[in-house]
Scaffold this motif. Structure first.
Motif, PDB file in Angstrom:
ATOM      1  N   GLN A 115       0.840  -1.189   0.000  1.00  0.00           N
ATOM      2  CA  GLN A 115       0.000   0.000   0.000  1.00  0.00           C
ATOM      3  C   GLN A 115       0.882   1.249   0.000  1.00  0.00           C
ATOM      4  O   GLN A 115       1.795   1.380   0.819  1.00  0.00           O
ATOM      5  N   GLN A 116       0.606   2.156  -0.911  1.00  0.00           N
ATOM      6  CA  GLN A 116       1.479   3.303  -1.167  1.00  0.00           C
ATOM      7  C   GLN A 116       1.092   4.500  -0.296  1.00  0.00           C
ATOM      8  O   GLN A 116      -0.071   4.894  -0.238  1.00  0.00           O
ATOM      9  N   SER A 117       2.079   5.065   0.384  1.00  0.00           N
ATOM     10  CA  SER A 117       1.904   6.289   1.170  1.00  0.00           C
ATOM     11  C   SER A 117       2.897   7.328   0.690  1.00  0.00           C
ATOM     12  O   SER A 117       4.056   6.998   0.375  1.00  0.00           O
ATOM     13  N   VAL A 118       2.466   8.581   0.624  1.00  0.00           N
ATOM     14  CA  VAL A 118       3.291   9.660   0.086  1.00  0.00           C
ATOM     15  C   VAL A 118       3.389  10.778   1.116  1.00  0.00           C
ATOM     16  O   VAL A 118       2.382  11.182   1.697  1.00  0.00           O
ATOM     17  N   CYS A 119       4.614  11.272   1.359  1.00  0.00           N
ATOM     18  CA  CYS A 119       4.805  12.399   2.276  1.00  0.00           C
ATOM     19  C   CYS A 119       6.031  13.203   1.838  1.00  0.00           C
ATOM     20  O   CYS A 119       6.763  12.792   0.934  1.00  0.00           O
ATOM     21  N   TYR A 120       6.258  14.345   2.515  1.00  0.00           N
ATOM     22  CA  TYR A 120       7.203  15.334   1.997  1.00  0.00           C
ATOM     23  C   TYR A 120       8.109  15.896   3.086  1.00  0.00           C
ATOM     24  O   TYR A 120       7.735  15.961   4.258  1.00  0.00           O
ATOM     25  N   VAL A 121       9.321  16.286   2.661  1.00  0.00           N
ATOM     26  CA  VAL A 121      10.209  17.136   3.455  1.00  0.00           C
ATOM     27  C   VAL A 121      10.367  18.415   2.648  1.00  0.00           C
ATOM     28  O   VAL A 121      11.231  18.516   1.769  1.00  0.00           O
ATOM     29  N   ILE A 225      15.688   3.952   5.406  1.00  0.00           N
ATOM     30  CA  ILE A 225      14.428   4.607   5.755  1.00  0.00           C
ATOM     31  C   ILE A 225      13.676   3.662   6.679  1.00  0.00           C
ATOM     32  O   ILE A 225      13.497   2.477   6.373  1.00  0.00           O
ATOM     33  N   ARG A 226      13.246   4.187   7.819  1.00  0.00           N
ATOM     34  CA  ARG A 226      12.485   3.402   8.797  1.00  0.00           C
ATOM     35  C   ARG A 226      11.054   3.914   8.823  1.00  0.00           C
ATOM     36  O   ARG A 226      10.831   5.122   8.939  1.00  0.00           O
ATOM     37  N   VAL A 227      10.100   2.994   8.704  1.00  0.00           N
ATOM     38  CA  VAL A 227       8.691   3.368   8.615  1.00  0.00           C
ATOM     39  C   VAL A 227       7.916   2.724   9.759  1.00  0.00           C
ATOM     40  O   VAL A 227       7.883   1.489   9.886  1.00  0.00           O
ATOM     41  N   PHE A 228       7.300   3.570  10.601  1.00  0.00           N
ATOM     42  CA  PHE A 228       6.454   3.067  11.669  1.00  0.00           C
ATOM     43  C   PHE A 228       5.017   3.021  11.175  1.00  0.00           C
ATOM     44  O   PHE A 228       4.469   4.025  10.712  1.00  0.00           O
ATOM     45  N   SER A 229       4.398   1.848  11.264  1.00  0.00           N
ATOM     46  CA  SER A 229       2.990   1.693  10.884  1.00  0.00           C
ATOM     47  C   SER A 229       2.213   1.242  12.106  1.00  0.00           C
ATOM     48  O   SER A 229       2.574   0.254  12.751  1.00  0.00           O
ATOM     49  N   PRO A 230       1.145   1.954  12.471  1.00  0.00           N
ATOM     50  CA  PRO A 230       0.366   1.589  13.657  1.00  0.00           C
ATOM     51  C   PRO A 230      -0.464   0.334  13.414  1.00  0.00           C
ATOM     52  O   PRO A 230      -0.727  -0.045  12.273  1.00  0.00           O
ATOM     53  N   ILE A 231      -0.855  -0.299  14.497  1.00  0.00           N
ATOM     54  CA  ILE A 231      -1.764  -1.441  14.401  1.00  0.00           C
ATOM     55  C   ILE A 231      -3.143  -0.913  14.049  1.00  0.00           C
ATOM     56  O   ILE A 231      -3.696  -0.063  14.739  1.00  0.00           O
ATOM     57  N   THR A 232      -3.685  -1.376  12.956  1.00  0.00           N
ATOM     58  CA  THR A 232      -4.994  -0.908  12.494  1.00  0.00           C
ATOM     59  C   THR A 232      -5.856  -2.104  12.115  1.00  0.00           C
ATOM     60  O   THR A 232      -5.340  -3.184  11.832  1.00  0.00           O
ATOM     61  N   GLU A 240      -3.175   5.908   3.322  1.00  0.00           N
ATOM     62  CA  GLU A 240      -2.657   6.554   4.525  1.00  0.00           C
ATOM     63  C   GLU A 240      -1.736   7.712   4.141  1.00  0.00           C
ATOM     64  O   GLU A 240      -1.116   7.717   3.088  1.00  0.00           O
ATOM     65  N   CYS A 241      -1.662   8.687   5.018  1.00  0.00           N
ATOM     66  CA  CYS A 241      -0.703   9.773   4.879  1.00  0.00           C
ATOM     67  C   CYS A 241       0.472   9.486   5.812  1.00  0.00           C
ATOM     68  O   CYS A 241       0.463   8.508   6.563  1.00  0.00           O
ATOM     69  N   CYS A 242       1.489  10.340   5.782  1.00  0.00           N
ATOM     70  CA  CYS A 242       2.666  10.080   6.609  1.00  0.00           C
ATOM     71  C   CYS A 242       3.433  11.365   6.876  1.00  0.00           C
ATOM     72  O   CYS A 242       3.275  12.369   6.171  1.00  0.00           O
ATOM     73  N   ASP A 243       4.255  11.322   7.907  1.00  0.00           N
ATOM     74  CA  ASP A 243       5.126  12.435   8.283  1.00  0.00           C
ATOM     75  C   ASP A 243       6.557  11.928   8.336  1.00  0.00           C
ATOM     76  O   ASP A 243       6.818  10.790   8.739  1.00  0.00           O
ATOM     77  N   VAL A 244       7.519  12.801   7.951  1.00  0.00           N
ATOM     78  CA  VAL A 244       8.929  12.427   7.904  1.00  0.00           C
ATOM     79  C   VAL A 244       9.707  13.182   8.969  1.00  0.00           C
ATOM     80  O   VAL A 244       9.525  14.394   9.149  1.00  0.00           O
ATOM     81  N   GLU A 245      10.563  12.459   9.673  1.00  0.00           N
ATOM     82  CA  GLU A 245      11.524  13.069  10.589  1.00  0.00           C
ATOM     83  C   GLU A 245      12.913  12.863  10.002  1.00  0.00           C
ATOM     84  O   GLU A 245      13.386  11.734   9.888  1.00  0.00           O
ATOM     85  N   TYR A 246      13.557  13.970   9.616  1.00  0.00           N
ATOM     86  CA  TYR A 246      14.893  13.877   9.032  1.00  0.00           C
ATOM     87  C   TYR A 246      15.692  15.098   9.447  1.00  0.00           C
ATOM     88  O   TYR A 246      15.259  16.234   9.252  1.00  0.00           O
ATOM     89  N   GLU A 247      16.848  14.859  10.048  1.00  0.00           N
ATOM     90  CA  GLU A 247      17.681  15.948  10.547  1.00  0.00           C
ATOM     91  C   GLU A 247      19.071  15.918   9.935  1.00  0.00           C
ATOM     92  O   GLU A 247      20.053  16.305  10.564  1.00  0.00           O
ATOM     93  N   ASN A 253      13.118   8.788   9.260  1.00  0.00           N
ATOM     94  CA  ASN A 253      12.063   8.086   9.972  1.00  0.00           C
ATOM     95  C   ASN A 253      10.709   8.594   9.499  1.00  0.00           C
ATOM     96  O   ASN A 253      10.478   9.804   9.443  1.00  0.00           O
ATOM     97  N   ILE A 254       9.836   7.661   9.160  1.00  0.00           N
ATOM     98  CA  ILE A 254       8.506   7.998   8.647  1.00  0.00           C
ATOM     99  C   ILE A 254       7.458   7.356   9.551  1.00  0.00           C
ATOM    100  O   ILE A 254       7.600   6.204   9.966  1.00  0.00           O
ATOM    101  N   ARG A 255       6.418   8.110   9.844  1.00  0.00           N
ATOM    102  CA  ARG A 255       5.307   7.593  10.648  1.00  0.00           C
ATOM    103  C   ARG A 255       4.041   7.651   9.809  1.00  0.00           C
ATOM    104  O   ARG A 255       3.619   8.724   9.365  1.00  0.00           O
ATOM    105  N   LEU A 256       3.438   6.496   9.551  1.00  0.00           N
ATOM    106  CA  LEU A 256       2.172   6.442   8.825  1.00  0.00           C
ATOM    107  C   LEU A 256       1.032   6.836   9.755  1.00  0.00           C
ATOM    108  O   LEU A 256       1.065   6.540  10.954  1.00  0.00           O
ATOM    109  N   ARG A 257       0.011   7.457   9.194  1.00  0.00           N
ATOM    110  CA  ARG A 257      -1.149   7.892   9.978  1.00  0.00           C
ATOM    111  C   ARG A 257      -2.348   8.042   9.044  1.00  0.00           C
ATOM    112  O   ARG A 257      -2.201   8.044   7.822  1.00  0.00           O
TER     113      ARG A 257
END
Length: 266
Positions: A115-121, A225-232, A240-247, A253-257
């Protein structure tokens, strides 16, 4: 009519009804030699029509399937027919090893497979596209989901000389650094509190210049790339959408939501 090779599924009540009338149906349609066509006639006489399911794939393709699997439709992956005509799904693995690899993710959450999720930095002008349990792409440009849904044509048509080659639109493989993604493939997973973390690693260098003339937004330093997917719930999978943490390190690190109300994925 459903192709037998691509696969089809019958409910238990429909099977019970079919068995009771099967001999009568075979006699009635004795001139039909193809089993899947015969069954479609029998089911139609019982009042059951085909409901198309995007997860059954009559894979009339050859070669590298990675571009297709990285833009899979929002539907459970059920079958890949003509699998023997395809290259191994993962770089550096044989076909058998690739099946074992992708099953690591499927055994944990089959409903989320591919399943494809797309997010941005946006600070770096990057787009991430994650095909869960298989691959992750990083583009040094901002692309809407409507564009990223088109499979990259890494594969070849089943037969040469037929046009159109495919029953879906595609994107051509590009050597433009502002269009070509950095490719990462599923490596491992870890079950954590509240969900699962899947890891995707770079298997080969993109070997291009940066999309930016200054080079300060190059994604070359990214190694994984590490992707956290919640139990659903497994029923009713949706985009799903997602947020990226990159410093600036070598890991993103990506979190699906769930997508927010009226959120536009672009």
């Amino acid at each position: 009519m459903a192709y037998g090779g691509g696969g089809y599924a019958l409910s238990y009540p429909l099977v019970e009804a079919l068995v009771a009338k099967l001999d009568e149906c075979i006699e009635k349609y004795h001139f039909i030699w193809a089993g899947d066509k015969l069954q479609s006639y029998c089911l139609a006489d019982l009042g059951a029509d085909l409901i198309p399911e995007k997860g059954f794939h009559q894979m009339d393709l050859r070669g590298d399937l990675s571009g297709f699997l990285s833009s899979h439709p929002t539907a459970p992956l059920l079958s890949l027919h003509h699998f023997g005509a395809l290259a191994p799904l993962f770089p550096g693995m044989d076909r058998h090893g690739s099946v074992l690899q992708i099953m690591k993710a499927a055994n944990v959450d089959q409903s989320r497979m591919l399943q494809q999720s797309v997010c941005y930095v946006r600070a770096r002008n990057w787009t991430f596209s994650v095909s869960w349990g298989y691959s992750a792409h990083v583009y040094e440009n901002i692309f809407p989901r409507s564009y990223l849904k088109l499979p990259i044509e890494t594969f070849r048509p089943w037969l040469r000389g037929w046009f159109p080659f495919y029953m879906f639109n595609t994107r051509r493989v590009s050597r433009n650094p502002c269009e070509a993604p950095h490719w990462f493939f599923f490596d491992s997973l870890e079950q954590v509190e509240g969900g699962v973390v899947t890891s995707y690693t770079r298997k080969f260098i993109r070997n291009m210049t940066s999309c930016s003339f200054s080079g300060d937004i190059s994604a070359d330093p990214l190694a994984s790339i590490r992707v956290f997917s919640p139990i659903t719930p497994k029923e009713g999978r949706k985009v799903e959408c997602c947020d990226v943490e990159y410093e600036g390190a070598d890991v993103a690190n990506i979190r699906l939501r769930d997508c927010r109300s009226d959120e536009i994925i672009s």
